[in-house]
Enzyme design. Structure first.
Site, PDB file in Angstrom:
ATOM      1  N   LYS A   1      65.104  49.254  78.267  1.00  0.00           N
ATOM      2  CA  LYS A   1      66.545  49.540  78.167  1.00  0.00           C
ATOM      3  C   LYS A   1      67.209  49.082  79.448  1.00  0.00           C
ATOM      4  CE  LYS A   1      69.569  51.545  75.436  1.00  0.00           C
ATOM      5  NZ  LYS A   1      69.524  51.680  73.969  1.00  0.00           N
TER       6      LYS A   1
ATOM      7  N   ASP B   1      74.366  48.156  72.949  1.00  0.00           N
ATOM      8  CA  ASP B   1      74.335  49.621  72.966  1.00  0.00           C
ATOM      9  C   ASP B   1      75.784  50.023  73.271  1.00  0.00           C
ATOM     10  OD1 ASP B   1      72.254  51.993  72.975  1.00  0.00           O
ATOM     11  OD2 ASP B   1      73.640  52.480  74.581  1.00  0.00           O
TER      12      ASP B   1
HETATM   13  P1  NDP Z   1      79.876  51.958  70.822  1.00  0.00           P
HETATM   14  O1  NDP Z   1      80.200  51.614  72.209  1.00  0.00           O
HETATM   15  O2  NDP Z   1      80.141  50.992  69.735  1.00  0.00           O
HETATM   16  O3  NDP Z   1      80.572  53.328  70.408  1.00  0.00           O
HETATM   17  C1  NDP Z   1      80.342  54.487  71.113  1.00  0.00           C
HETATM   18  C2  NDP Z   1      81.209  55.598  70.536  1.00  0.00           C
HETATM   19  O4  NDP Z   1      80.839  56.833  71.145  1.00  0.00           O
HETATM   20  C3  NDP Z   1      82.680  55.402  70.839  1.00  0.00           C
HETATM   21  O5  NDP Z   1      83.440  55.980  69.814  1.00  0.00           O
HETATM   22  C4  NDP Z   1      82.847  56.163  72.142  1.00  0.00           C
HETATM   23  O6  NDP Z   1      84.172  56.593  72.392  1.00  0.00           O
HETATM   24  C5  NDP Z   1      81.930  57.345  71.906  1.00  0.00           C
HETATM   25  N1  NDP Z   1      81.429  57.833  73.198  1.00  0.00           N
HETATM   26  C6  NDP Z   1      80.695  57.146  74.107  1.00  0.00           C
HETATM   27  N2  NDP Z   1      80.437  57.891  75.179  1.00  0.00           N
HETATM   28  C7  NDP Z   1      81.016  59.072  74.945  1.00  0.00           C
HETATM   29  C8  NDP Z   1      81.106  60.256  75.674  1.00  0.00           C
HETATM   30  N3  NDP Z   1      80.524  60.382  76.891  1.00  0.00           N
HETATM   31  N4  NDP Z   1      81.764  61.307  75.109  1.00  0.00           N
HETATM   32  C9  NDP Z   1      82.361  61.171  73.878  1.00  0.00           C
HETATM   33  N5  NDP Z   1      82.309  60.067  73.143  1.00  0.00           N
HETATM   34  C10 NDP Z   1      81.657  59.035  73.664  1.00  0.00           C
HETATM   35  O7  NDP Z   1      78.324  52.365  70.839  1.00  0.00           O
HETATM   36  P2  NDP Z   1      77.291  52.454  69.634  1.00  0.00           P
HETATM   37  O8  NDP Z   1      77.970  52.909  68.397  1.00  0.00           O
HETATM   38  O9  NDP Z   1      76.520  51.194  69.629  1.00  0.00           O
HETATM   39  O10 NDP Z   1      76.301  53.586  70.171  1.00  0.00           O
HETATM   40  C11 NDP Z   1      76.477  54.969  69.849  1.00  0.00           C
HETATM   41  C12 NDP Z   1      75.151  55.697  70.059  1.00  0.00           C
HETATM   42  O11 NDP Z   1      74.155  55.134  69.208  1.00  0.00           O
HETATM   43  C13 NDP Z   1      74.561  55.611  71.467  1.00  0.00           C
HETATM   44  O12 NDP Z   1      73.866  56.810  71.732  1.00  0.00           O
HETATM   45  C14 NDP Z   1      73.567  54.458  71.359  1.00  0.00           C
HETATM   46  O13 NDP Z   1      72.560  54.550  72.335  1.00  0.00           O
HETATM   47  C15 NDP Z   1      73.026  54.727  69.959  1.00  0.00           C
HETATM   48  N6  NDP Z   1      72.392  53.595  69.281  1.00  0.00           N
HETATM   49  C16 NDP Z   1      73.029  52.399  69.129  1.00  0.00           C
HETATM   50  C17 NDP Z   1      72.415  51.374  68.443  1.00  0.00           C
HETATM   51  C18 NDP Z   1      73.091  50.086  68.179  1.00  0.00           C
HETATM   52  O14 NDP Z   1      72.495  49.241  67.489  1.00  0.00           O
HETATM   53  N7  NDP Z   1      74.296  49.847  68.646  1.00  0.00           N
HETATM   54  C19 NDP Z   1      71.049  51.515  67.924  1.00  0.00           C
HETATM   55  C20 NDP Z   1      70.489  52.839  68.062  1.00  0.00           C
HETATM   56  C21 NDP Z   1      71.145  53.824  68.745  1.00  0.00           C
HETATM   57  P3  NDP Z   1      85.085  55.771  73.437  1.00  0.00           P
HETATM   58  O15 NDP Z   1      85.334  54.459  72.779  1.00  0.00           O
HETATM   59  O16 NDP Z   1      86.271  56.612  73.636  1.00  0.00           O
HETATM   60  O17 NDP Z   1      84.243  55.632  74.688  1.00  0.00           O
HETATM   61  O1  2IT Z   2      69.087  52.341  71.035  1.00  0.00           O
HETATM   62  C1  2IT Z   2      68.786  51.320  70.383  1.00  0.00           C
HETATM   63  O2  2IT Z   2      67.819  51.286  69.628  1.00  0.00           O
HETATM   64  C2  2IT Z   2      69.660  50.152  70.509  1.00  0.00           C
HETATM   65  N1  2IT Z   2      70.656  50.210  71.220  1.00  0.00           N
HETATM   66  C3  2IT Z   2      69.317  48.881  69.803  1.00  0.00           C
HETATM   67  C4  2IT Z   2      68.287  48.101  70.558  1.00  0.00           C
HETATM   68  C5  2IT Z   2      67.976  46.734  70.025  1.00  0.00           C
HETATM   69  O3  2IT Z   2      67.178  46.060  70.694  1.00  0.00           O
HETATM   70  O4  2IT Z   2      68.497  46.334  68.984  1.00  0.00           O
END
Ligand code: NDP
Ligand code: 2IT
Length: 444
Positions: free
Chosen positions: A126, A166
């Site tokens: 990561k 992420d």
């Molecule tokens: P994005 O940046 O697309 O979206 C994040 C969302 O979460 C936004 O709505 C953001 O609001 C909100 N957010 C972030 N930090 C905070 C905080 N401290 N308090 C409140 N709201 C918050 O990220 P993703 O959707 O990609 O990721 C979301 C979660 O999923 C994370 O935990 C990530 O690690 C996990 N994840 C992502 C994957 C992926 O493929 N993208 C895969 C597996 C897990 P704002 O815009 O206001 O900051």
């Molecule tokens: O938390 C996760 O699994 C991710 N942000 C996606 C990682 C990836 O390599 O697609």
């Protein structure tokens, strides 16, 4: 003292001020107790758990960049290459002001087991930076991404370490980073996933985490005799994971009534309008107030609150520790049936315990959100064979991966006397494959 307790103490002592890393290690090691006890002598002799909790490599570097006014800023870049026993390091890059080494280590540690659960050959890693993409111009984002990749490019490669998106890192950032990697290294290779479709990206990668979350949730409900159709759902977050979780939940006949961001949340009694949400978040990069302003059925509230709404299913899709004990109590009081983690470690240890004690079906993130990284691995396969698969092909592979993950953790939980405890099941199933590979490869 048991080996598990010794190693937990060691992690706390040797990694001060990294509470999220301690939390992730505790959750995993606590649930491995049965397995570790059965093999305690061999594991101790090989210092297996010490090797598991120590990253193979941790990189930290300076990222200087120039803003639109000519001011220079300096951020810190991170890449933790945690474990390569089953494949090249694989895991996303988080861009958020809260990022520090402890956060990247917790995410990298979780990623080892998640990637193992996918059944695909990817190790755990990561990275990211404390850079805040909010309010930056496209040129500023590009300047940061180029500077970040200038250093990171020395340590990654299609067969070494393959980062992805992420929080704060989406298609735009991956594009700028890919361009800079190619320019510096002079090779056109699948060094990042989540790429645009015109330069090696995979169809369905954008949707994969959210869709995968629903495929696994649906399977978990089915196996417990529950139909997802007609259920109400609370989702937190409104980013990549939340948006496509919302879309798939609706396709499966459920009604999603909330989404949130870091400033507030929306309750939409008619069900979230995904097209409008995508317009607000993906195109305009605006706040949720903009969603509410364009949707008469929606109420906007400042601050936290999605877990106070009465729903059948809760899907935390924003960030770590966003669902605490009080939230869990509110959900249980409102009769929640299932909680499945779209985000990484969004539920605190106390809240998880409370939900499980109250017979709520609980799917941990390392299983429930594995669809994103699984589809990243499918993107790597397509890049290697220099071919692109159709959306349907990728989506159907994703679906069977998620169904398999659920059955693997369900079976592991049963085998180790913890039927229905999917946290234990996920940790054990993920761990066994990694341990087997680590043991076979000797002391490295
Ligand atoms: P994005 O940046 O697309 O979206 C994040 C969302 O979460 C936004 O709505 C953001 O609001 C909100 N957010 C972030 N930090 C905070 C905080 N401290 N308090 C409140 N709201 C918050 O990220 P993703 O959707 O990609 O990721 C979301 C979660 O999923 C994370 O935990 C990530 O690690 C996990 N994840 C992502 C994957 C992926 O493929 N993208 C895969 C597996 C897990 P704002 O815009 O206001 O900051
Ligand atoms: O938390 C996760 O699994 C991710 N942000 C996606 C990682 C990836 O390599 O697609």
């Amino acid at each position: 003292m048991s080996y598990v307790d010794e190693v937990i103490d060691l992690v706390v002592e040797k990694n001060p001020a990294q509470p999220e890393f301690h939390q992730a290690v505790k959750e995993v090691l606590e649930s491995l107790r049965v397995v570790v006890e059965q093999n305690e002598e061999a594991y101790r002799k090989d210092a297996l758990l010490e090797r598991l909790v120590n990253p193979e490599r941790q990189l930290m570097f300076r990222v200087p960049w120039v803003d639109d006014k000519g001011q220079v800023h300096v951020n810190t870049g991170f890449r933790v290459q945690f474990n390569s026993a089953i494949g090249p390091y694989k895991g996303g890059l988080r861009l958020h002001p809260s990022v520090n080494l402890g956060i990247i280590k917790f995410l990298g540690f979780e990623q080892i087991f998640k990637n193992s659960l996918t059944g695909l050959p990817i190790g755990g890693g990561k990275g990211g930076s404390d850079f805040d993409p909010k309010g930056k111009s496209d040129r500023e984002i590009m300047a940061f991404c180029q500077s970040f990749m200038t250093e990171l490019s020395k340590y990654i490669g299609a067969d070494t370490d393959v980062p992805a998106g992420d929080i704060g890192t989406g298609a735009r950032e991956i594009g700028y980073m890919f361009g800079q990697y190619k320019r510096i290294r002079g090779v056109y290779e699948g060094v990042l996933t989540g790429k645009g479709l015109s330069y090696g990206g995979s169809l369905a990668r954008t949707e994969a985490t959210g869709y995968g979350l629903l495929y696994l949730t649906n399977e978990m409900l089915k196996c417990n005799g529950i139909d997802i159709a007609g259920k109400t759902v609370a989702i937190s977050g409104s980013g990549n994971v939340a948006i496509y979780a919302c879309q798939k939940a609706q396709q499966l006949g459920a009604k999603v009534v909330t989404v949130s961001d870091s400033t507030g949340w929306v309750y939409d009694k008619e069900g979230i309008d995904v097209a409008l949400l995508k317009e607000v978040k993906e195109v305009k990069r605006a706040r949720l107030t903009e969603y509410a302003a364009n949707r008469p059925s929606a109420e906007y509230h400042d601050g936290k609150g999605v877990w106070t709404v009465k729903v059948d299913i809760a899907l935390p899709c924003a960030t770590q520790n966003e669902l605490d004990l009080d939230d869990a109590k509110a959900l249980v009081a409102n009769g929640v049936i299932a909680v499945a983690e779209g985000a990484n470690m969004p539920t605190t240890l106390e809240a998880t315990k409370y939900l499980q004690e109250n017979k709520v079906l609980f799917a941990p993130g390392k299983a429930a959100n594995a669809g994103g990284v699984a589809t990243s691995a499918l993107e790597m396969s397509q890049n290697s064979e220099r071919l692109s698969w159709t959306f349907e092909e990728v989506d159907s592979k994703l679906q069977s991966i998620m169904v398999n993950i659920f059955h693997n953790l369900d079976d592991a939980a049963k085998k180790y006397g913890a039927e229905g405890d999917y946290v234990v099941g996920a940790n054990i199933a993920g761990f066994l494959k990694v341990v087997d590979a680590m043991t076979a490869q000797g002391i490295v």
